[in-house]
Design a protein around this motif. Structure first.
Motif, PDB file in Angstrom:
ATOM      1  N   MET A 170      21.855  44.196 -26.535  1.00 24.49           N
ATOM      2  CA  MET A 170      22.996  44.887 -27.096  1.00 24.49           C
ATOM      3  C   MET A 170      23.567  45.824 -26.037  1.00 24.49           C
ATOM      4  SD  MET A 170      23.155  46.385 -30.921  1.00 24.49           S
ATOM      5  CE  MET A 170      24.674  46.159 -31.735  1.00 24.49           C
ATOM      6  N   LEU A 171      23.921  47.020 -26.368  1.00 18.13           N
ATOM      7  CA  LEU A 171      24.513  47.979 -25.443  1.00 18.13           C
ATOM      8  C   LEU A 171      23.450  48.573 -24.533  1.00 18.13           C
ATOM      9  CD1 LEU A 171      26.633  49.854 -28.123  1.00 18.13           C
ATOM     10  CD2 LEU A 171      27.443  48.076 -26.587  1.00 18.13           C
ATOM     11  N   SER A 172      23.614  48.432 -23.214  1.00 16.83           N
ATOM     12  CA  SER A 172      22.612  48.969 -22.302  1.00 16.83           C
ATOM     13  C   SER A 172      23.264  49.719 -21.151  1.00 16.83           C
ATOM     14  CB  SER A 172      21.703  47.861 -21.771  1.00 16.83           C
ATOM     15  OG  SER A 172      22.410  47.009 -20.909  1.00 16.83           O
ATOM     16  N   ARG A 173      22.504  50.627 -20.567  1.00 15.20           N
ATOM     17  CA  ARG A 173      22.939  51.426 -19.425  1.00 15.20           C
ATOM     18  C   ARG A 173      21.756  51.602 -18.492  1.00 15.20           C
ATOM     19  NH1 ARG A 173      26.946  50.183 -21.607  1.00 15.20           N
ATOM     20  NH2 ARG A 173      28.698  51.446 -22.212  1.00 15.20           N
ATOM     21  N   LYS A 174      22.035  51.779 -17.201  1.00 16.84           N
ATOM     22  CA  LYS A 174      20.983  51.966 -16.205  1.00 16.84           C
ATOM     23  C   LYS A 174      21.131  53.309 -15.512  1.00 16.84           C
ATOM     24  CE  LYS A 174      20.450  47.082 -15.059  1.00 16.84           C
ATOM     25  NZ  LYS A 174      20.476  46.080 -13.987  1.00 16.84           N
ATOM     26  N   ILE A 175      19.982  53.887 -15.165  1.00 16.94           N
ATOM     27  CA  ILE A 175      19.945  55.058 -14.296  1.00 16.94           C
ATOM     28  C   ILE A 175      18.932  54.769 -13.195  1.00 16.94           C
ATOM     29  CG2 ILE A 175      20.614  56.729 -16.075  1.00 16.94           C
ATOM     30  CD1 ILE A 175      17.636  57.592 -16.184  1.00 16.94           C
ATOM     31  N   TRP A 218      22.187  57.365 -21.702  1.00 15.62           N
ATOM     32  CA  TRP A 218      22.794  56.335 -22.545  1.00 15.62           C
ATOM     33  C   TRP A 218      23.793  56.977 -23.507  1.00 15.62           C
ATOM     34  CZ3 TRP A 218      23.300  55.168 -27.642  1.00 15.62           C
ATOM     35  CH2 TRP A 218      23.654  53.858 -27.959  1.00 15.62           C
ATOM     36  N   LEU A 219      23.382  58.033 -24.200  1.00 16.64           N
ATOM     37  CA  LEU A 219      24.281  58.738 -25.125  1.00 16.64           C
ATOM     38  C   LEU A 219      25.516  59.254 -24.387  1.00 16.64           C
ATOM     39  CD1 LEU A 219      21.659  60.755 -27.197  1.00 16.64           C
ATOM     40  CD2 LEU A 219      23.227  59.033 -28.117  1.00 16.64           C
ATOM     41  N   ARG A 220      25.290  59.872 -23.242  1.00 11.14           N
ATOM     42  CA  ARG A 220      26.384  60.447 -22.457  1.00 11.14           C
ATOM     43  C   ARG A 220      27.399  59.372 -22.048  1.00 11.14           C
ATOM     44  NH1 ARG A 220      23.363  63.316 -18.569  1.00 11.14           N
ATOM     45  NH2 ARG A 220      23.020  64.973 -20.073  1.00 11.14           N
ATOM     46  N   SER A 221      26.922  58.171 -21.755  1.00  8.33           N
ATOM     47  CA  SER A 221      27.819  57.089 -21.323  1.00  8.33           C
ATOM     48  C   SER A 221      28.784  56.668 -22.434  1.00  8.33           C
ATOM     49  CB  SER A 221      27.019  55.881 -20.829  1.00  8.33           C
ATOM     50  OG  SER A 221      26.453  55.159 -21.899  1.00  8.33           O
ATOM     51  N   PHE A 222      28.464  57.003 -23.678  1.00 10.08           N
ATOM     52  CA  PHE A 222      29.347  56.716 -24.811  1.00 10.08           C
ATOM     53  C   PHE A 222      30.102  57.960 -25.271  1.00 10.08           C
ATOM     54  CE2 PHE A 222      26.344  53.235 -24.924  1.00 10.08           C
ATOM     55  CZ  PHE A 222      27.193  52.154 -25.087  1.00 10.08           C
ATOM     56  N   GLY A 223      30.079  59.014 -24.440  1.00 11.74           N
ATOM     57  CA  GLY A 223      30.786  60.242 -24.792  1.00 11.74           C
ATOM     58  C   GLY A 223      30.075  61.048 -25.853  1.00 11.74           C
ATOM     59  N   THR A 283      14.616  52.140 -11.375  1.00 10.90           N
ATOM     60  CA  THR A 283      15.799  51.909 -12.191  1.00 10.90           C
ATOM     61  C   THR A 283      15.334  51.682 -13.618  1.00 10.90           C
ATOM     62  OG1 THR A 283      17.026  50.943 -10.357  1.00 10.90           O
ATOM     63  CG2 THR A 283      17.822  50.436 -12.576  1.00 10.90           C
ATOM     64  N   LEU A 284      15.867  52.486 -14.513  1.00 10.93           N
ATOM     65  CA  LEU A 284      15.533  52.394 -15.926  1.00 10.93           C
ATOM     66  C   LEU A 284      16.737  51.855 -16.682  1.00 10.93           C
ATOM     67  CD1 LEU A 284      13.622  52.999 -18.320  1.00 10.93           C
ATOM     68  CD2 LEU A 284      14.675  55.270 -18.418  1.00 10.93           C
ATOM     69  N   GLU A 285      16.550  50.720 -17.336  1.00  7.14           N
ATOM     70  CA  GLU A 285      17.588  50.172 -18.209  1.00  7.14           C
ATOM     71  C   GLU A 285      17.223  50.528 -19.643  1.00  7.14           C
ATOM     72  OE1 GLU A 285      20.158  46.161 -19.125  1.00  7.14           O
ATOM     73  OE2 GLU A 285      18.283  45.957 -18.011  1.00  7.14           O
ATOM     74  N   GLY A 303      15.172  49.993 -26.421  1.00 13.56           N
ATOM     75  CA  GLY A 303      14.241  49.246 -25.584  1.00 13.56           C
ATOM     76  C   GLY A 303      14.450  49.669 -24.143  1.00 13.56           C
ATOM     77  N   TYR A 304      13.400  49.550 -23.333  1.00 14.75           N
ATOM     78  CA  TYR A 304      13.459  50.026 -21.949  1.00 14.75           C
ATOM     79  C   TYR A 304      12.811  49.018 -21.010  1.00 14.75           C
ATOM     80  CZ  TYR A 304      13.888  54.401 -24.538  1.00 14.75           C
ATOM     81  OH  TYR A 304      14.272  55.378 -25.419  1.00 14.75           O
TER      82      TYR A 304
END
Length: 131
Positions: A1-6, A37-42, A75-77, A91-92
């Protein structure tokens, strides 16, 4: 689903005498991923708390595959498993600079009304940002 990486480097203070990341630090890595992740969606965790919404962790699961070492670039997804209801599940996947999987995991958190001290449904403004 919706994912982001740092991406981040392992600091010396996060390791034991062998230079291996202490297992307790992985929970903090997952928290870093959720907040980003939360921040990436404002969405701001701070603003949620100021509005009386908390997100306590009610389940944390980790599978360690390979040691992370001092100065590794990790790198954490972070991925949303499904649209939230009362719970929000992530999930990570954590990899090192060689694209080797270091750990996988998951967390479940519950939306909590701070004033009533009771679980609540995910606020509509959050759902709108995720759709």
């Amino acid at each position: 689903m919706l994912s982001r990486k740092i991406t981040f480097r392992v600091r010396y203070a996060e390791t034991d005498q062998m230079g291996v990341v202490y297992h307790g630090n992985y929970a903090q890595y997952l928290e870093m991923g959720r907040i980003a992740w939360l921040r990436s969606f404002g969405l701001s965790y701070r603003e949620m708390e100021e509005n009386g919404i908390m997100l306590p962790v009610i389940q944390l699961q980790l599978n360690f595959k390979k040691s992370a070492l001092f100065d590794d670039e990790l790198t954490l997804e972070t991925s949303l498993k499904e649209l939230p209801t009362v719970r929000i599940a992530f999930g990570y996947s954590l990899t090192n600079q060689h694209q080797e999987i270091v750990a996988t995991g998951s967390t479940d958190l519950v939306f909590m009304d701070v004033n009533r001290k009771r679980p609540m449904r995910c606020p509509e403004y959050i759902l709108k940002k995720l759709r």
